[in-house]
Every structure is written in structure tokens, then in C-alpha cells.
Motif scaffolding. Structure first.
Motif, PDB file in Angstrom:
ATOM      1  N   GLN A   1      65.820  30.809  40.940  1.00 32.38           N
ATOM      2  CA  GLN A   1      65.352  31.915  40.107  1.00 32.38           C
ATOM      3  C   GLN A   1      63.837  32.048  40.233  1.00 32.38           C
ATOM      4  N   VAL A   2      63.380  33.288  40.229  1.00 34.60           N
ATOM      5  CA  VAL A   2      61.959  33.591  40.377  1.00 34.60           C
ATOM      6  C   VAL A   2      61.543  34.533  39.261  1.00 34.60           C
ATOM      7  N   GLN A   3      60.356  34.326  38.745  1.00 31.03           N
ATOM      8  CA  GLN A   3      59.767  35.257  37.788  1.00 31.03           C
ATOM      9  C   GLN A   3      58.493  35.841  38.403  1.00 31.03           C
ATOM     10  N   LEU A   4      58.329  37.131  38.226  1.00 28.11           N
ATOM     11  CA  LEU A   4      57.138  37.835  38.705  1.00 28.11           C
ATOM     12  C   LEU A   4      56.442  38.491  37.519  1.00 28.11           C
ATOM     13  N   VAL A   5      55.156  38.299  37.426  1.00 28.05           N
ATOM     14  CA  VAL A   5      54.388  38.874  36.328  1.00 28.05           C
ATOM     15  C   VAL A   5      53.173  39.596  36.893  1.00 28.05           C
ATOM     16  N   GLU A   6      53.102  40.899  36.617  1.00 27.52           N
ATOM     17  CA  GLU A   6      51.965  41.695  37.044  1.00 27.52           C
ATOM     18  C   GLU A   6      50.907  41.741  35.954  1.00 27.52           C
ATOM     19  N   SER A   7      49.684  41.940  36.373  1.00 23.24           N
ATOM     20  CA  SER A   7      48.575  42.134  35.437  1.00 23.24           C
ATOM     21  C   SER A   7      47.455  42.862  36.166  1.00 23.24           C
ATOM     22  N   GLY A   8      46.460  43.267  35.395  1.00 23.46           N
ATOM     23  CA  GLY A   8      45.289  43.888  36.003  1.00 23.46           C
ATOM     24  C   GLY A   8      45.204  45.385  35.840  1.00 23.46           C
ATOM     25  N   GLY A   9      46.229  45.993  35.276  1.00 27.13           N
ATOM     26  CA  GLY A   9      46.179  47.431  35.065  1.00 27.13           C
ATOM     27  C   GLY A   9      45.210  47.797  33.966  1.00 27.13           C
ATOM     28  N   GLY A  10      45.002  49.094  33.816  1.00 26.41           N
ATOM     29  CA  GLY A  10      44.105  49.564  32.769  1.00 26.41           C
ATOM     30  C   GLY A  10      43.704  50.990  33.001  1.00 26.41           C
ATOM     31  N   GLN A  13      38.313  55.447  35.819  1.00 25.36           N
ATOM     32  CA  GLN A  13      37.912  56.815  36.142  1.00 25.36           C
ATOM     33  C   GLN A  13      38.257  57.148  37.590  1.00 25.36           C
ATOM     34  N   PRO A  14      38.418  58.427  37.885  1.00 25.87           N
ATOM     35  CA  PRO A  14      38.654  58.821  39.284  1.00 25.87           C
ATOM     36  C   PRO A  14      37.555  58.273  40.190  1.00 25.87           C
ATOM     37  N   GLY A  15      37.967  57.782  41.334  1.00 30.30           N
ATOM     38  CA  GLY A  15      37.036  57.175  42.274  1.00 30.30           C
ATOM     39  C   GLY A  15      36.860  55.687  42.081  1.00 30.30           C
ATOM     40  N   GLY A  16      37.368  55.159  40.996  1.00 30.93           N
ATOM     41  CA  GLY A  16      37.214  53.745  40.713  1.00 30.93           C
ATOM     42  C   GLY A  16      38.208  52.888  41.462  1.00 30.93           C
ATOM     43  N   SER A  17      38.131  51.588  41.183  1.00 27.96           N
ATOM     44  CA  SER A  17      38.994  50.617  41.849  1.00 27.96           C
ATOM     45  C   SER A  17      39.605  49.660  40.832  1.00 27.96           C
ATOM     46  N   LEU A  18      40.708  49.091  41.210  1.00 25.34           N
ATOM     47  CA  LEU A  18      41.364  48.061  40.407  1.00 25.34           C
ATOM     48  C   LEU A  18      42.017  47.069  41.349  1.00 25.34           C
ATOM     49  N   ARG A  19      42.123  45.845  40.872  1.00 24.53           N
ATOM     50  CA  ARG A  19      42.912  44.859  41.606  1.00 24.53           C
ATOM     51  C   ARG A  19      44.021  44.367  40.692  1.00 24.53           C
ATOM     52  N   LEU A  20      45.247  44.607  41.111  1.00 24.57           N
ATOM     53  CA  LEU A  20      46.412  44.151  40.367  1.00 24.57           C
ATOM     54  C   LEU A  20      46.882  42.821  40.931  1.00 24.57           C
ATOM     55  N   SER A  21      47.446  42.019  40.055  1.00 17.01           N
ATOM     56  CA  SER A  21      47.956  40.714  40.468  1.00 17.01           C
ATOM     57  C   SER A  21      49.446  40.629  40.200  1.00 17.01           C
ATOM     58  N   CYS A  22      50.130  39.902  41.038  1.00 19.29           N
ATOM     59  CA  CYS A  22      51.549  39.588  40.853  1.00 19.29           C
ATOM     60  C   CYS A  22      51.682  38.080  41.041  1.00 19.29           C
ATOM     61  N   VAL A  23      51.919  37.397  39.929  1.00 18.85           N
ATOM     62  CA  VAL A  23      52.038  35.948  39.972  1.00 18.85           C
ATOM     63  C   VAL A  23      53.513  35.566  39.976  1.00 18.85           C
ATOM     64  N   ALA A  24      53.877  34.754  40.929  1.00 15.87           N
ATOM     65  CA  ALA A  24      55.263  34.296  41.048  1.00 15.87           C
ATOM     66  C   ALA A  24      55.390  32.876  40.521  1.00 15.87           C
ATOM     67  N   SER A  25      56.499  32.621  39.851  1.00 15.89           N
ATOM     68  CA  SER A  25      56.802  31.275  39.375  1.00 15.89           C
ATOM     69  C   SER A  25      58.293  31.015  39.578  1.00 15.89           C
ATOM     70  N   ASN A  76      50.192  31.264  44.286  1.00 14.90           N
ATOM     71  CA  ASN A  76      51.460  32.016  44.228  1.00 14.90           C
ATOM     72  C   ASN A  76      51.226  33.438  43.739  1.00 14.90           C
ATOM     73  N   THR A  77      50.174  34.038  44.223  1.00 13.24           N
ATOM     74  CA  THR A  77      49.763  35.352  43.742  1.00 13.24           C
ATOM     75  C   THR A  77      49.586  36.321  44.898  1.00 13.24           C
ATOM     76  N   VAL A  78      50.106  37.514  44.683  1.00 14.88           N
ATOM     77  CA  VAL A  78      49.889  38.625  45.612  1.00 14.88           C
ATOM     78  C   VAL A  78      49.092  39.687  44.870  1.00 14.88           C
ATOM     79  N   TYR A  79      48.090  40.228  45.544  1.00 11.66           N
ATOM     80  CA  TYR A  79      47.209  41.211  44.932  1.00 11.66           C
ATOM     81  C   TYR A  79      47.432  42.586  45.553  1.00 11.66           C
ATOM     82  N   LEU A  80      47.193  43.585  44.739  1.00 11.11           N
ATOM     83  CA  LEU A  80      47.177  44.965  45.215  1.00 11.11           C
ATOM     84  C   LEU A  80      45.844  45.564  44.785  1.00 11.11           C
ATOM     85  N   THR A  81      44.995  45.808  45.754  1.00 18.61           N
ATOM     86  CA  THR A  81      43.706  46.424  45.459  1.00 18.61           C
ATOM     87  C   THR A  81      43.815  47.923  45.702  1.00 18.61           C
ATOM     88  N   LEU A  82      43.475  48.661  44.665  1.00 18.82           N
ATOM     89  CA  LEU A  82      43.503  50.125  44.718  1.00 18.82           C
ATOM     90  C   LEU A  82      42.067  50.624  44.653  1.00 18.82           C
TER      91      LEU A  82
END
Length: 113
Positions: A1-10, A13-25, A76-82
Motif C-alpha cells: 500500500q502507498v500513500q501520496l500527499v500533495e502540498s504547496g498549492g495556494g 498572481q498571473p506570471g508567478g511560480s509555484l512548486r508542488l510536492s508529492c510525498v510518497a509513503s 520519496n518526493t516528486v515535485y511539480l514546478t509551475l
């Protein structure tokens, strides 16, 4: 069994950036591929990109180079940079793991002035 937890949203403003995280356990070693999806208001969930356990990556064409997937194996983390975010990037962003079809709970990204 695997659990995935995302974070980093918010709110950004237009033109900005964010980095989201997905931590697996859990049984992390069983995962072969981690995908990122998003679901915009009133739309179906759509694939953004993914990373395979050998490091290979692929992105949806609509990302137009504004998205980068990276990972920290030790954490154990995958990131999504927007970056260069647009109003239409407002969505709930999810990570998804295979095999096993594991979904995280999602993290909200709101792009607004």
C-alpha cells in the motif's frame, strides 16, 4: 500500500511560480511511475506529465515548457514546478502512482489578480 500527499498549492498572481510536492509513503519501492494531473473547474482531470523510476520524464503538450517535474529520491518526493502561471492554470493538482493506482488528495492552485 502507498500513500501520496500533495502540498504547496495556494494563491498566486498571473506570471508567478509555484512548486508542488508529492510525498510518497508506505511501499514506495513498488512504485514505477508518478504522474501529475490537474482538474480545472468544470473540466475532466487531465494529465500534465510523469516521471518514471529510471528518471525518464514526459510532459503534455499544453504545458508549453512551463512545467518541470523533478524528484528527490531520498525524500520519496516528486515535485511539480509551475511557472509563468495563467488564470486558466487554476485547478486542483493531483499526483498519481502506478502500479496500484494511488491518488493523492490534491492541492488547490488558484491563479488570480
Amino acid at each position: 500500500q502507498v500513500q501520496l500527499v500533495e502540498s504547496g498549492g495556494g494563491l498566486v498572481q498571473p506570471g508567478g511560480s509555484l512548486r508542488l510536492s508529492c510525498v510518497a509513503s508506505g511501499d514506495v519501492s513498488s512504485l514505477h511511475t508518478i504522474y501529475w494531473y490537474r482538474q480545472r473547474p468544470g473540466q475532466e482531470r487531465e494529465w500534465i506529465g510523469h516521471v518514471v523510476n529510471n528518471g525518464g520524464k514526459n510532459y503534455a503538450r499544453f504545458t508549453e515548457g512551463r512545467v518541470m517535474i523533478s524528484r528527490d529520491v531520498a525524500k520519496n518526493t516528486v515535485y511539480l514546478t509551475l511557472r509563468a502561471l495563467r488564470l486558466e492554470d487554476t485547478a486542483v493538482y493531483y499526483c498519481f502512482g502506478l502500479p496500484g493506482s494511488y491518488w493523492g488528495q490534491g492541492t488547490q492552485v488558484t491563479v488570480s489578480t
